[in-house]
Structure formats: structure tokens, C-alpha cells
Design an enzyme around this catalytic site. Structure first.
Site, PDB file in Angstrom:
ATOM      1  N   LYS A  13      30.622  10.019 -48.421  1.00 21.57           N
ATOM      2  CA  LYS A  13      30.375   9.192 -49.612  1.00 21.57           C
ATOM      3  C   LYS A  13      28.884   9.173 -49.956  1.00 21.57           C
ATOM      4  O   LYS A  13      28.498   9.404 -51.093  1.00 21.57           O
ATOM      5  CB  LYS A  13      30.861   7.738 -49.378  1.00 21.57           C
ATOM      6  CG  LYS A  13      32.331   7.633 -49.000  1.00 21.57           C
ATOM      7  CD  LYS A  13      32.766   6.173 -48.802  1.00 21.57           C
ATOM      8  CE  LYS A  13      32.098   5.455 -47.637  1.00 21.57           C
ATOM      9  NZ  LYS A  13      32.471   5.958 -46.309  1.00 21.57           N
ATOM     10  N   ARG A  88      36.117  -2.591 -50.201  1.00 12.85           N
ATOM     11  CA  ARG A  88      36.695  -2.186 -48.917  1.00 12.85           C
ATOM     12  C   ARG A  88      37.858  -3.067 -48.507  1.00 12.85           C
ATOM     13  O   ARG A  88      38.431  -2.845 -47.449  1.00 12.85           O
ATOM     14  CB  ARG A  88      35.621  -2.345 -47.851  1.00 12.85           C
ATOM     15  CG  ARG A  88      34.875  -1.095 -47.513  1.00 12.85           C
ATOM     16  CD  ARG A  88      33.764  -1.546 -46.608  1.00 12.85           C
ATOM     17  NE  ARG A  88      33.495  -0.635 -45.559  1.00 12.85           N
ATOM     18  CZ  ARG A  88      32.497   0.233 -45.573  1.00 12.85           C
ATOM     19  NH1 ARG A  88      31.738   0.362 -46.621  1.00 12.85           N
ATOM     20  NH2 ARG A  88      32.277   0.977 -44.528  1.00 12.85           N
ATOM     21  N   ARG A 127      24.613  12.376 -37.546  1.00 13.96           N
ATOM     22  CA  ARG A 127      23.911  12.028 -38.789  1.00 13.96           C
ATOM     23  C   ARG A 127      22.521  11.449 -38.525  1.00 13.96           C
ATOM     24  O   ARG A 127      22.315  10.683 -37.607  1.00 13.96           O
ATOM     25  CB  ARG A 127      24.727  11.006 -39.560  1.00 13.96           C
ATOM     26  CG  ARG A 127      23.929  10.381 -40.715  1.00 13.96           C
ATOM     27  CD  ARG A 127      24.725   9.492 -41.589  1.00 13.96           C
ATOM     28  NE  ARG A 127      25.530   8.549 -40.864  1.00 13.96           N
ATOM     29  CZ  ARG A 127      26.587   7.931 -41.389  1.00 13.96           C
ATOM     30  NH1 ARG A 127      26.931   8.170 -42.635  1.00 13.96           N
ATOM     31  NH2 ARG A 127      27.268   7.078 -40.672  1.00 13.96           N
ATOM     32  N   ARG A 161      21.223   5.486 -37.525  1.00 15.50           N
ATOM     33  CA  ARG A 161      21.778   4.153 -37.697  1.00 15.50           C
ATOM     34  C   ARG A 161      22.244   3.558 -36.370  1.00 15.50           C
ATOM     35  O   ARG A 161      22.768   4.265 -35.522  1.00 15.50           O
ATOM     36  CB  ARG A 161      22.971   4.216 -38.666  1.00 15.50           C
ATOM     37  CG  ARG A 161      22.531   4.187 -40.108  1.00 15.50           C
ATOM     38  CD  ARG A 161      23.616   4.551 -41.066  1.00 15.50           C
ATOM     39  NE  ARG A 161      24.888   3.893 -40.832  1.00 15.50           N
ATOM     40  CZ  ARG A 161      25.941   4.023 -41.647  1.00 15.50           C
ATOM     41  NH1 ARG A 161      25.835   4.768 -42.725  1.00 15.50           N
ATOM     42  NH2 ARG A 161      27.068   3.409 -41.391  1.00 15.50           N
ATOM     43  N   ARG A 172      35.208   1.152 -36.735  1.00 10.95           N
ATOM     44  CA  ARG A 172      35.020   1.343 -38.187  1.00 10.95           C
ATOM     45  C   ARG A 172      36.235   2.044 -38.801  1.00 10.95           C
ATOM     46  O   ARG A 172      36.658   1.710 -39.902  1.00 10.95           O
ATOM     47  CB  ARG A 172      33.732   2.122 -38.454  1.00 10.95           C
ATOM     48  CG  ARG A 172      32.491   1.239 -38.262  1.00 10.95           C
ATOM     49  CD  ARG A 172      31.219   2.021 -38.029  1.00 10.95           C
ATOM     50  NE  ARG A 172      30.887   2.929 -39.092  1.00 10.95           N
ATOM     51  CZ  ARG A 172      29.969   3.900 -38.990  1.00 10.95           C
ATOM     52  NH1 ARG A 172      29.316   4.060 -37.842  1.00 10.95           N
ATOM     53  NH2 ARG A 172      29.715   4.678 -40.005  1.00 10.95           N
TER      54      ARG A 172
HETATM   55  P1  AP5 Z   1      27.818  10.531 -45.064  1.00 11.27           P
HETATM   56  O1  AP5 Z   1      27.724  11.062 -46.442  1.00 11.27           O
HETATM   57  O2  AP5 Z   1      26.658   9.801 -44.517  1.00 11.27           O
HETATM   58  O3  AP5 Z   1      29.182   9.701 -44.895  1.00 11.27           O
HETATM   59  P2  AP5 Z   1      29.629   8.287 -45.501  1.00 11.27           P
HETATM   60  O4  AP5 Z   1      30.970   8.485 -46.080  1.00 11.27           O
HETATM   61  O5  AP5 Z   1      28.557   7.736 -46.360  1.00 11.27           O
HETATM   62  O6  AP5 Z   1      29.804   7.505 -44.140  1.00 11.27           O
HETATM   63  P3  AP5 Z   1      29.257   6.077 -43.669  1.00 11.27           P
HETATM   64  O7  AP5 Z   1      29.255   6.110 -42.188  1.00 11.27           O
HETATM   65  O8  AP5 Z   1      27.990   5.734 -44.359  1.00 11.27           O
HETATM   66  O9  AP5 Z   1      30.401   5.195 -44.162  1.00 11.27           O
HETATM   67  P4  AP5 Z   1      30.694   3.790 -43.664  1.00 11.27           P
HETATM   68  O10 AP5 Z   1      31.685   3.419 -44.688  1.00 11.27           O
HETATM   69  O11 AP5 Z   1      31.148   3.695 -42.261  1.00 11.27           O
HETATM   70  O12 AP5 Z   1      29.268   3.074 -43.631  1.00 11.27           O
HETATM   71  P5  AP5 Z   1      28.569   2.076 -44.638  1.00 11.27           P
HETATM   72  O13 AP5 Z   1      27.123   2.307 -44.586  1.00 11.27           O
HETATM   73  O14 AP5 Z   1      29.252   2.091 -45.934  1.00 11.27           O
HETATM   74  O15 AP5 Z   1      28.163  11.770 -44.093  1.00 11.27           O
HETATM   75  C1  AP5 Z   1      28.205  11.611 -42.704  1.00 11.27           C
HETATM   76  C2  AP5 Z   1      27.546  12.807 -42.012  1.00 11.27           C
HETATM   77  O16 AP5 Z   1      28.358  13.959 -42.185  1.00 11.27           O
HETATM   78  C3  AP5 Z   1      26.172  13.170 -42.582  1.00 11.27           C
HETATM   79  O17 AP5 Z   1      25.311  13.560 -41.537  1.00 11.27           O
HETATM   80  C4  AP5 Z   1      26.448  14.344 -43.519  1.00 11.27           C
HETATM   81  O18 AP5 Z   1      25.373  15.255 -43.543  1.00 11.27           O
HETATM   82  C5  AP5 Z   1      27.688  14.977 -42.899  1.00 11.27           C
HETATM   83  N1  AP5 Z   1      28.619  15.470 -43.909  1.00 11.27           N
HETATM   84  C6  AP5 Z   1      28.926  14.888 -45.105  1.00 11.27           C
HETATM   85  N2  AP5 Z   1      29.861  15.623 -45.770  1.00 11.27           N
HETATM   86  C7  AP5 Z   1      30.161  16.686 -44.972  1.00 11.27           C
HETATM   87  C8  AP5 Z   1      31.057  17.804 -45.101  1.00 11.27           C
HETATM   88  N3  AP5 Z   1      31.816  17.962 -46.199  1.00 11.27           N
HETATM   89  N4  AP5 Z   1      31.105  18.681 -44.077  1.00 11.27           N
HETATM   90  C9  AP5 Z   1      30.330  18.506 -42.955  1.00 11.27           C
HETATM   91  N5  AP5 Z   1      29.453  17.488 -42.788  1.00 11.27           N
HETATM   92  C10 AP5 Z   1      29.378  16.572 -43.776  1.00 11.27           C
HETATM   93  O19 AP5 Z   1      28.905   0.672 -43.922  1.00 11.27           O
HETATM   94  C11 AP5 Z   1      28.334   0.334 -42.680  1.00 11.27           C
HETATM   95  C12 AP5 Z   1      28.772  -1.063 -42.277  1.00 11.27           C
HETATM   96  O20 AP5 Z   1      28.291  -2.014 -43.259  1.00 11.27           O
HETATM   97  C13 AP5 Z   1      30.291  -1.296 -42.226  1.00 11.27           C
HETATM   98  O21 AP5 Z   1      30.825  -0.912 -40.970  1.00 11.27           O
HETATM   99  C14 AP5 Z   1      30.374  -2.812 -42.480  1.00 11.27           C
HETATM  100  O22 AP5 Z   1      30.060  -3.539 -41.333  1.00 11.27           O
HETATM  101  C15 AP5 Z   1      29.264  -3.039 -43.500  1.00 11.27           C
HETATM  102  N6  AP5 Z   1      29.742  -2.914 -44.898  1.00 11.27           N
HETATM  103  C16 AP5 Z   1      29.320  -2.016 -45.831  1.00 11.27           C
HETATM  104  N7  AP5 Z   1      29.973  -2.193 -46.990  1.00 11.27           N
HETATM  105  C17 AP5 Z   1      30.826  -3.229 -46.802  1.00 11.27           C
HETATM  106  C18 AP5 Z   1      31.798  -3.865 -47.625  1.00 11.27           C
HETATM  107  N8  AP5 Z   1      32.010  -3.464 -48.904  1.00 11.27           N
HETATM  108  N9  AP5 Z   1      32.521  -4.885 -47.094  1.00 11.27           N
HETATM  109  C19 AP5 Z   1      32.315  -5.319 -45.820  1.00 11.27           C
HETATM  110  N10 AP5 Z   1      31.420  -4.733 -44.978  1.00 11.27           N
HETATM  111  C20 AP5 Z   1      30.677  -3.704 -45.466  1.00 11.27           C
HETATM  112 MG    MG Z   2      27.280   6.058 -46.235  1.00 13.86          MG
END
Ligand code: AP5
Ligand code: MG
Ligand code: ZN
Length: 216
Positions: A13, A88, A127, A161, A172
Site C-alpha cells: 500500500k 480498517r 523493509r 519500524r 497484524r
Molecule cells: P509496503 O508498501 O511498505 O507495504 P504496506 O502495505 O504499506 O504495509 P504496512 O506494513 O505499512 O501495512 P500495515 O497496514 O501493517 O501498517 P500501517 O503503517 O498501515 O511494502 C512492504 C515491503 O515490501 C517494502 O519493503 C516494499 O519495498 C516491499 N514490497 C512492496 N510491494 C512489493 C511487491 N509487489 N513485491 C515485492 N516486494 C514488495 O499500520 C501500522 C499500525 O498502525 C497498525 O498495526 C495499527 O496498530 C496502527 N494503525 C494504522 N492505521 C490504523 C487504522 N486505520 N485503525 C487502527 N489502527 C491503525
Molecule cells: Mg504502509
């Protein structure tokens, strides 16, 4: 144009939102990034969110809904935004519907990034990002052109992170399947869901997303 990127942790994402932001002049709104900034700054929101994030659980709905509602009101969102990591839960999705209606904004598409659970731990564990500009990288899948130097800004400082370890990824993923995946039929019912193959290479996924966006 306003869209949602929906997918499990590590689906890509953030990676794709950064690219859409550059190519389509839409603003990336990542609740994860906003919460991490709040934790780092030690704000009231950050204090509330920290323990939930470290355990891999979700932060309470009212906290994230408040953050997004304020953010969408900023002038830079008026040409369009990409919601990355929000909504979410069903409560967040319903709050978003209400918010958009009140602000007379439209949701053009929800793009589901389909990725099998098995590959997500490797993506998340490898990552890292630039400490200065936030550009995202991966130990194996997306390395900077010059080893140890950020492609975007030339910085040599990088960070990882706190929740990017294999144990937290399991929690997660559980949160995703239990609380977030039910949003897929919700948006399908509204006729806005578009699904793409998130298992493909990063460039291939970008092409698929551009294809969806050009048809909107
Ligand atoms: P990346 O693009 O970083 O993946 P992402 O989908 O952004 O994954 P996240 O881990 O950021 O998602 P998340 O939902 O767990 O975390 P968030 O920060 O939202 O890609 C990952 C890696 O893979 C990178 O190194 C990239 O280079 C590689 N990659 C990407 N695409 C690829 C491909 N096609 N092939 C190979 N490699 C690839 O949330 C974190 C925490 O915040 C949550 O756990 C929660 O506690 C809180 N939080 C955030 N939003 C909310 C909400 N709305 N409600 C409640 N809690 C929330
Ligand atoms: Mg992300
Ligand atoms: Zn950088």
C-alpha cells in the site's frame, strides 16, 4: 479523485501510494505514518496509540477517525487523496462514508491488493525507509541504486519500524483478517471495489493500478 488502497500488512500500500502521489498529484494519507509521527513526537494521540501499535493490534477507532477527518480538511487534499491503511474496521468505513457525505466528496474506487499471507512476513521483515525523506526500500526486493544512499534525496540514514518483526506480523495479519477483510464485501456492494494482483513485481502492480485509475 479519491481512492482507498486496501490490503494486508506488507501488501505494498505505502509503496504504491508514494508512486500514485508522484504520478497523479494525489495526496497519500497513511494513518500508520501519521500515528508513527505522533508516537515519535510524544503527542496525546501518540501516547494513546503506542502500545496498540507495538503489539500489532489496531488503535481505537475514535483516534484514527479523528485524525483522518482533520487531515481531509487540509487544502492539499482537495485535488484528491489516497487512503493508505484507513479504513480498517466497519466502524471506520461507516465514519468515512459519513465524513465524505458531509464534505460533499466522492469515493471513486477501493483498490484491493491481493497478496498471499506466506509472502508478507518476508516483505515486512526486509523493509526499511529513508530517515530523511521517507522513501521506502527492501533488503531484497527494492534496493537503492547506490548501496546505502537514498535514490530520492541522497541521505545515507535509514530506519526500520518497531513493529516490523515476524512475531508482530502474525498479530497484524490476524487483525487484518478479522477486522479489515470484511470491508471487501462492504465495498463490493457499493460497486467501487477493484482487485489487483499484489503478488506481482512492484512495477507490474503499479501498471495494474494505473490501468484501474485510467478507467475511472
Ligand atoms: P509496503 O508498501 O511498505 O507495504 P504496506 O502495505 O504499506 O504495509 P504496512 O506494513 O505499512 O501495512 P500495515 O497496514 O501493517 O501498517 P500501517 O503503517 O498501515 O511494502 C512492504 C515491503 O515490501 C517494502 O519493503 C516494499 O519495498 C516491499 N514490497 C512492496 N510491494 C512489493 C511487491 N509487489 N513485491 C515485492 N516486494 C514488495 O499500520 C501500522 C499500525 O498502525 C497498525 O498495526 C495499527 O496498530 C496502527 N494503525 C494504522 N492505521 C490504523 C487504522 N486505520 N485503525 C487502527 N489502527 C491503525
Ligand atoms: Mg504502509
Ligand atoms: Zn531519502
Amino acid at each position: 479523485m479519491n481512492i482507498i488502497l486496501l490490503g494486508p500488512p506488507g501488501a505494498g500500500k505505502g509503496t504504491q501510494a508514494q508512486r500514485i502521489q508522484d504520478s497523479h498529484h494525489m495526496i497519500q494519507l497513511s494513518t500508520g505514518d501519521m500515528l508513527r509521527a505522533a508516537v515519535e513526537a510524544g503527542t496525546e494521540v501518540g501516547l494513546k496509540a503506542k502500545a496498540f501499535m507495538e503489539s500489532g493490534g489496531l488503535v481505537p477507532d475514535e483516534v484514527v477517525i479523528g485524525i483522518i477527518s482533520e487531515r481531509i480538511d487540509q487544502p492539499d487534499c482537495k485535488d484528491g487523496f489516497i487512503l493508505d491503511g484507513f479504513p480498517r474496521t466497519s466502524a471506520q468505513a461507516e465514519a468515512l462514508d459519513k465524513m465524505l457525505e458531509e464534505k460533499s466528496l466522492k469515493l471513486n474506487a477501493v483498490i484491493e491488493m491481493k497478496v498471499e499471507d506466506e509472502v508478507l512476513a518476508d516483505r515486512v521483515a526486509g523493509r526499511y525507509s529513508c530517515a530523511k525523506c521517507g522513501a521506502g526500500y527492501h533488503d531484497t526486493f527494492l534496493q537503492p541504486k547506490v548501496d546505502g544512499v537514498c535514490d530520492s534525496c541522497g541521505s545515507t540514514e535509514f530506519k526500520r519500524r518497531a513493529d516490523d518483526n515476524r512475531e508482530t506480523v502474525i498479530s497484524r495479519l490476524e487483525a487484518y483478517h478479522a477486522q479489515t477483510a470484511p470491508l471487501l464485501p462492504y465495498y463490493e456492494g457499493k460497486g467501487v471495489l477493484r482487485s489487483i494482483d499484489g503478488m506481482a513485481s512492484i512495477d507490474e502492480v503499479t501498471k495494474q493500478i494505473n490501468h484501474v485509475l485510467s478507467a475511472l
